[in-house]
Design a protein around this motif. Structure first.
Motif: not given
Length: 293
Positions: A187, A216, A218-220, A225, A228
């Protein structure tokens, strides 16, 4: 026998510390920009040379602080002189021994670990015979264990510097896998990528009044990824500059950062950038929060 240790790069702003870090690692890790004071917190990379592995800490450059946020950056740089095996004072050879460099020399007088003087940007120095007298000026104020002349931009002298560091490291098992580049959170790296492209695109228009942080990560499920990013500026006019007409500027910044991150991480990246105005953000913000400290 394996060797391991930690080294720290310190010195005045715009001395080329981040460029040197990237060259020592063999890959890009630290943000580099035409602006000074680009590095805002300590960045750690992992380098290899023969049987030696070492963590390299790049720090914010020393400068005259004018606000609480600046004080935090200076504190980060001072903390980097602790708990390392070797200190590298990196100086712009063209600029020479400026007042801030003299102040760094005073701070280093109390440390006991080996100290290297690294005169950088020697390729830009027209009179190469001036290098030895310059090194003597620094040595007159502080006894350095070694002096190196390098050009981080083209890589000249960097291999010799790595070899010199490796020889001084203690016998100790490696702390990282051989293919590890950094222990920084992803991040943080994402925010740094956006900040670099922000400054590269708006280097004349945008002063150091922009904060870039990851809100944020976020792992998908598909392996990609979603990141934000929040960009905070001080004035409405700065926000308009970052956004650009019809959002074209922030879109171009996002595309460049997304491509860089996708290539570096070998995965698809979805990058979302929001811009807000906070006139006094730098009066209350601790730079260590960027690292989650």
């Amino acid at each position: 026998m394996e060797h391991f240790g930690a080294i720290s790069l310190i010195g005045p702003t715009n001395a080329g510390k981040s460029t040197l870090l990237n060259k020592m690692l063999g890959e890009k890790l630290a943000i580099t920009s035409r602006k000074v004071q680009t590095t805002r917190f300590r960045i750690r990379g992992v380098a290899m040379h023969g049987d030696a592995q070492f963590a390299i800490v790049d720090t914010p450059g020393f400068f005259d602080p004018k606000r609480p946020f600046d004080e935090g950056m200076i504190h980060e740089a001072e903390e980097a002189t602790k708990d390392v095996d070797i200190l590298l004072m990196v100086v712009d050879a063209v600029r020479g021994k400026c007042d801030i460099a003299a102040n760094v020399l005073k701070k280093l007088s109390a440390v006991t670990m080996p100290r290297f003087l690294v005169l950088n940007k020697v390729d830009q120095l027209q009179d190469k015979e001036a290098l030895l007298p310059l090194a003597q000026k620094f040595s007159a104020d502080l006894a350095f264990d070694e002096i190196h002349f390098v050009s981080a931009e083209i890589g000249s002298g960097v291999e010799n510097l790595l070899a010199a560091i490796a020889k001084r490291l203690p016998e100790e098992r490696w702390h990282y896998d051989p293919d590890t580049l950094t222990d920084m959170p992803m991040r943080v790296l994402a925010a740094e990528a956006v900040r670099e492209h922000l400054y590269d695109r708006l280097h004349q228009e945008l002063p150091y009044d922009a904060l870039v942080e990851t809100e944020r990560f976020e792992e998908r499920k598909d392996g990609s990824a979603a990141i934000h990013i929040l960009v905070t500026v001080k004035r409405d006019g700065q926000k308009a500059l970052v956004l650009g007409q019809g959002g074209r500027t922030v879109k171009a910044i996002g595309q460049a950062a997304r491509q860089e991150l996708s290539q570096a991480w070998g995965r698809k990246i979805h990058l979302f950038i929001q811009v807000r105005v906070r006139p006094d953000w730098d009066k209350h913000y601790d730079p260590r929060k960027l690292l989650g400290i």
